[in-house]
Design a protein around this motif. Structure first.
Motif, PDB file in Angstrom:
ATOM      1  N   HIS A  58      37.675  26.734  67.131  1.00 56.37           N
ATOM      2  CA  HIS A  58      38.374  25.472  67.416  1.00 56.37           C
ATOM      3  C   HIS A  58      38.002  24.895  68.771  1.00 56.37           C
ATOM      4  N   ARG A 108      42.375  33.796  66.313  1.00 63.23           N
ATOM      5  CA  ARG A 108      42.188  32.369  66.040  1.00 63.23           C
ATOM      6  C   ARG A 108      40.880  32.128  65.286  1.00 63.23           C
ATOM      7  N   TYR A 135      38.789  21.593  64.153  1.00 64.60           N
ATOM      8  CA  TYR A 135      38.309  22.772  63.438  1.00 64.60           C
ATOM      9  C   TYR A 135      36.987  22.517  62.729  1.00 64.60           C
ATOM     10  N   ASP A 181      44.155  31.459  59.792  1.00 62.63           N
ATOM     11  CA  ASP A 181      44.678  30.967  61.068  1.00 62.63           C
ATOM     12  C   ASP A 181      46.012  30.264  60.819  1.00 62.63           C
TER      13      ASP A 181
END
Ligand SMILES: [Fe+2]
Length: 200
Positions: free
Chosen positions: A144, A141, A162, A172
């Motif tokens: 976030h 990932r 984000y 991502d």
């Protein structure tokens, strides 16, 4: 061999330098910690409703109601995350639920307790504000936050937020540019996101 946490901090330090050198920061009024948001939300009637994203595997219900998630001695870059919760027509929503949970500086979630987890309700002007740290990275990932927004008596919107100029964003598969924070990297770092809910 540096610790993972130290590596993350160095990485983030590099990110800060790149962002400032590239002059890619949005031209936003500076919001120092403890300073109120401008009274007028930056939105227009007809703004796009905030999109939903997966909750992911690490949500824990019944988080404490609190604005301060950062703890004494906690590793990571302090950040104030704030914004408005708005209707489709850009009216602020008082008493909207805002729930936040995210990884620590080492990219780990607290799945046993409530570290870096909390919720609050927007004030009379529809504003929310959390004091926390920049989430660390974990495999698969980009960087976030996880958030839930809920106007009183309305369905819950679950999504993620984000960071601009984050190298992992392009790779991502969940990332969406509509969910980018507006950040100011000068310490104390700030991130702003105004949520628009699908309510009249
Ligand atoms: Fe996550």
């Amino acid at each position: 061999m540096p610790s993972i946490a130290a590596t993350r901090r160095r990485f983030l330090g590099g990110l800060v330098t790149v962002g400032v050198a590239g002059l890619s920061l949005p031209a936003l009024p500076r919001l120092a910690a403890g300073q109120d948001l401008p009274l007028t939300p930056a939105c227009d009637d007809g703004d796009e409703v905030t999109i939903a994203q997966t909750e992911g595997p690490y949500f824990t219900p019944d988080s404490p109601e609190r604005a301060m998630l950062r703890e004494e001695g906690m590793a990571g870059t302090p950040i104030m995350l704030s914004g408005f919760v708005l209707t489709r027509s850009c009216r602020p929503i008082p008493r909207a639920l805002v729930e936040l949970w995210h990884a620590n500086d080492a990219g780990e979630y607290d799945n046993a307790g409530y570290r870096l987890r909390g919720h609050q309700f927007t004030d009379a002007d529809g504003r929310y504000r959390f004091e926390t740290i920049v989430p660390g990275l974990y495999p698969g990932r980009t960087r976030h936050f996880h958030v839930k927004f809920q106007a009183p008596g309305e369905p819950v919107l679950t999504t993620q937020l984000y960071f601009p100029d984050e190298p992992g964003n392009e790779r991502d598969r969940i990332f969406d540019a509509a969910l980018l924070l507006e950040t100011d990297l000068r310490p104390p770092m700030t991130g702003r996101y105004d949520a628009v809910l699908d309510v009249a």
